[in-house]
Design a protein around this motif. Sequence first.
Motif, mmCIF file in Angstrom:
data_model
loop_
_atom_site.group_PDB
_atom_site.id
_atom_site.type_symbol
_atom_site.label_atom_id
_atom_site.label_comp_id
_atom_site.label_asym_id
_atom_site.label_seq_id
_atom_site.Cartn_x
_atom_site.Cartn_y
_atom_site.Cartn_z
ATOM 1 N N TRP A 190 12.325 12.412 17.023
ATOM 2 C CA TRP A 190 11.413 11.579 16.232
ATOM 3 C C TRP A 190 10.913 10.392 17.050
ATOM 4 C CZ3 TRP A 190 14.926 11.235 11.321
ATOM 5 C CH2 TRP A 190 14.838 12.448 10.621
ATOM 6 N N ARG A 191 9.671 10.100 16.869
ATOM 7 C CA ARG A 191 9.108 8.934 17.561
ATOM 8 C C ARG A 191 9.087 7.701 16.675
ATOM 9 N NH1 ARG A 191 4.874 12.089 20.653
ATOM 10 N NH2 ARG A 191 3.283 10.909 19.552
ATOM 11 N N ALA A 192 8.824 7.896 15.383
ATOM 12 C CA ALA A 192 8.727 6.732 14.492
ATOM 13 C C ALA A 192 9.327 7.069 13.133
ATOM 14 C CB ALA A 192 7.269 6.315 14.330
ATOM 15 N N VAL A 193 10.135 6.151 12.631
ATOM 16 C CA VAL A 193 10.752 6.288 11.312
ATOM 17 C C VAL A 193 10.388 5.047 10.502
ATOM 18 C CG1 VAL A 193 12.933 6.421 10.047
ATOM 19 C CG2 VAL A 193 12.661 7.677 12.196
ATOM 20 N N ASP A 194 9.874 5.270 9.297
ATOM 21 C CA ASP A 194 9.518 4.152 8.416
ATOM 22 C C ASP A 194 10.640 3.860 7.432
ATOM 23 O OD1 ASP A 194 7.001 3.861 9.506
ATOM 24 O OD2 ASP A 194 5.915 4.456 7.689
ATOM 25 N N CYS A 195 10.901 2.586 7.202
ATOM 26 C CA CYS A 195 11.809 2.147 6.137
ATOM 27 C C CYS A 195 11.010 1.358 5.103
ATOM 28 C CB CYS A 195 12.902 1.242 6.688
ATOM 29 S SG CYS A 195 13.970 2.039 7.889
ATOM 30 N N ILE A 196 11.224 1.707 3.826
ATOM 31 C CA ILE A 196 10.632 0.952 2.716
ATOM 32 C C ILE A 196 11.729 0.729 1.686
ATOM 33 C CG2 ILE A 196 8.292 1.854 3.103
ATOM 34 C CD1 ILE A 196 8.693 3.744 0.733
ATOM 35 N N SER A 197 11.580 -0.299 0.860
ATOM 36 C CA SER A 197 12.570 -0.517 -0.195
ATOM 37 C C SER A 197 11.980 -1.381 -1.293
ATOM 38 C CB SER A 197 13.827 -1.208 0.356
ATOM 39 O OG SER A 197 13.587 -2.576 0.575
ATOM 40 N N ASP A 198 12.670 -1.392 -2.419
ATOM 41 C CA ASP A 198 12.398 -2.352 -3.503
ATOM 42 C C ASP A 198 10.965 -2.256 -4.029
ATOM 43 O OD1 ASP A 198 15.012 -4.058 -3.565
ATOM 44 O OD2 ASP A 198 14.496 -3.820 -1.442
ATOM 45 N N LEU A 199 10.526 -1.016 -4.249
ATOM 46 C CA LEU A 199 9.204 -0.846 -4.875
ATOM 47 C C LEU A 199 9.288 -1.091 -6.381
ATOM 48 C CD1 LEU A 199 9.464 1.254 -2.289
ATOM 49 C CD2 LEU A 199 7.127 1.740 -3.007
ATOM 50 N N HIS A 200 10.458 -0.863 -6.926
ATOM 51 C CA HIS A 200 10.671 -1.090 -8.375
ATOM 52 C C HIS A 200 9.586 -0.384 -9.192
ATOM 53 C CE1 HIS A 200 13.962 -4.164 -8.149
ATOM 54 N NE2 HIS A 200 13.522 -4.204 -6.906
ATOM 55 N N LEU A 201 9.347 0.884 -8.876
ATOM 56 C CA LEU A 201 8.290 1.636 -9.570
ATOM 57 C C LEU A 201 8.558 1.676 -11.065
ATOM 58 C CD1 LEU A 201 7.833 4.648 -7.119
ATOM 59 C CD2 LEU A 201 6.421 2.566 -7.291
ATOM 60 N N HIS A 202 7.490 1.421 -11.817
ATOM 61 C CA HIS A 202 7.591 1.317 -13.278
ATOM 62 C C HIS A 202 6.210 1.616 -13.839
ATOM 63 C CE1 HIS A 202 7.951 -0.694 -17.232
ATOM 64 N NE2 HIS A 202 9.215 -0.318 -17.139
ATOM 65 N N PRO A 203 6.131 2.307 -14.993
ATOM 66 C CA PRO A 203 4.808 2.648 -15.530
ATOM 67 C C PRO A 203 3.927 1.434 -15.834
ATOM 68 C CG PRO A 203 6.582 3.284 -17.050
ATOM 69 C CD PRO A 203 7.225 2.934 -15.751
ATOM 70 N N ALA A 204 4.522 0.267 -16.048
ATOM 71 C CA ALA A 204 3.721 -0.928 -16.334
ATOM 72 C C ALA A 204 3.099 -1.531 -15.076
ATOM 73 C CB ALA A 204 4.578 -1.978 -17.045
ATOM 74 N N GLU A 205 3.418 -0.974 -13.879
ATOM 75 C CA GLU A 205 2.864 -1.483 -12.606
ATOM 76 C C GLU A 205 2.147 -0.354 -11.873
ATOM 77 O OE1 GLU A 205 2.836 -4.527 -11.620
ATOM 78 O OE2 GLU A 205 4.365 -5.520 -12.850
ATOM 79 N N PRO A 206 1.036 0.139 -12.432
ATOM 80 C CA PRO A 206 0.375 1.298 -11.827
ATOM 81 C C PRO A 206 -0.172 1.021 -10.426
ATOM 82 C CG PRO A 206 -0.974 0.384 -13.607
ATOM 83 C CD PRO A 206 0.372 -0.296 -13.678
ATOM 84 N N ALA A 207 -0.535 -0.218 -10.115
ATOM 85 C CA ALA A 207 -1.096 -0.510 -8.789
ATOM 86 C C ALA A 207 -0.046 -0.290 -7.700
ATOM 87 C CB ALA A 207 -1.639 -1.938 -8.738
ATOM 88 N N THR A 208 1.205 -0.608 -7.994
ATOM 89 C CA THR A 208 2.272 -0.388 -7.011
ATOM 90 C C THR A 208 2.490 1.108 -6.814
ATOM 91 O OG1 THR A 208 3.284 -2.490 -7.628
ATOM 92 C CG2 THR A 208 4.669 -0.926 -6.426
ATOM 93 N N PHE A 209 2.491 1.858 -7.910
ATOM 94 C CA PHE A 209 2.617 3.322 -7.802
ATOM 95 C C PHE A 209 1.479 3.900 -6.965
ATOM 96 C CE2 PHE A 209 1.320 7.523 -9.278
ATOM 97 C CZ PHE A 209 2.471 8.259 -9.014
ATOM 98 N N ASP A 210 0.244 3.458 -7.221
ATOM 99 C CA ASP A 210 -0.914 3.986 -6.487
ATOM 100 C C ASP A 210 -0.797 3.700 -4.986
ATOM 101 O OD1 ASP A 210 -1.958 4.930 -8.857
ATOM 102 O OD2 ASP A 210 -3.393 3.286 -9.101
#
Length: 240
Positions: free
Chosen positions: A1-21
């Motif tokens: 692998w050349r690149a690995v992405d880390c993400i966290s704490d998106l807190h996906l919730h139906p009341a926050e559609p912009a974050t889901f998108d």
Amino acid sequence: WRAVDCISDLHLHPAEPATFDAWRAYMAATPADAVVILGDLFEAWPGDDVLGADAFAASCAAVLREAVLQRPVYFLHGNRDFLVGDGFARATGVRLLADPTVFALAGRRWLLSHGDELCLGDTEYLAFRAQVRAPAWQAAFLARPLAERQAYAQSLRAESEQRKRSGRTYADVDPGAALAWLHAARADTLVHGHTHRPGDHALDGGHQRITLTDWDLAARPPRAEALRLSASGARRVALA
Ligand code: OKV
Ligand code: MN
């Protein structure tokens, strides 16, 4: 692998559609060879059977199923989504990791964690964590009806919202505990989320601790970021 992405704490919730998108767009388009989700992908997770009962949870699973066709996606548990289990892994193709997990990449060892277990000052939370991470507690909880578990998850949400409103603060990662983990894993750099206090911290002995930001596309300014690990080190990629 050349690149690995880390993400966290998106807190996906139906009341926050912009974050889901934003997350859906990111998962479809990232050039990384693998994505590691360091917990709190979901604002709440009452058990994997929610996938058959809740349209929003099913939409999130569909995003992951598409993503794993392109590259492996890994997940380790946060304090919100600690009930993500094997049913979720089977339904999405996501691979579950222990917390912490070492990733070796281009001769460097990265220690990946949600980070909650290192916030030693949050003694009440750590007692809660010990309880809800016990297999016997989880088996008994998951045997209850989904509606009852959803109500419990909602009460935990309300409790943590109340705590935020009351201005009570959370502890940060304990530097000594972080260093002990790094030594035990013979790792160079700890990458974690949870605290919502993004930053780069130097530790003794040339070690480093990198804290990811949480995601909130409804905030002004909006927040969303991946940490891209490669041979040249760690680079923050802004996604908002
Ligand atoms: C953890 C979940 C928030 C799930 C609350 C008593 C009381 C402890 C608490 C500790 C944990 C909230 C408050 C958190 C999991 C959520 C939201 C959804 C599993 C109580 C003891 F009084 F409310 F009963 N906690 N935290 N969720 O880590 O933020 O879906 S939390
Ligand atoms: Mn967290």
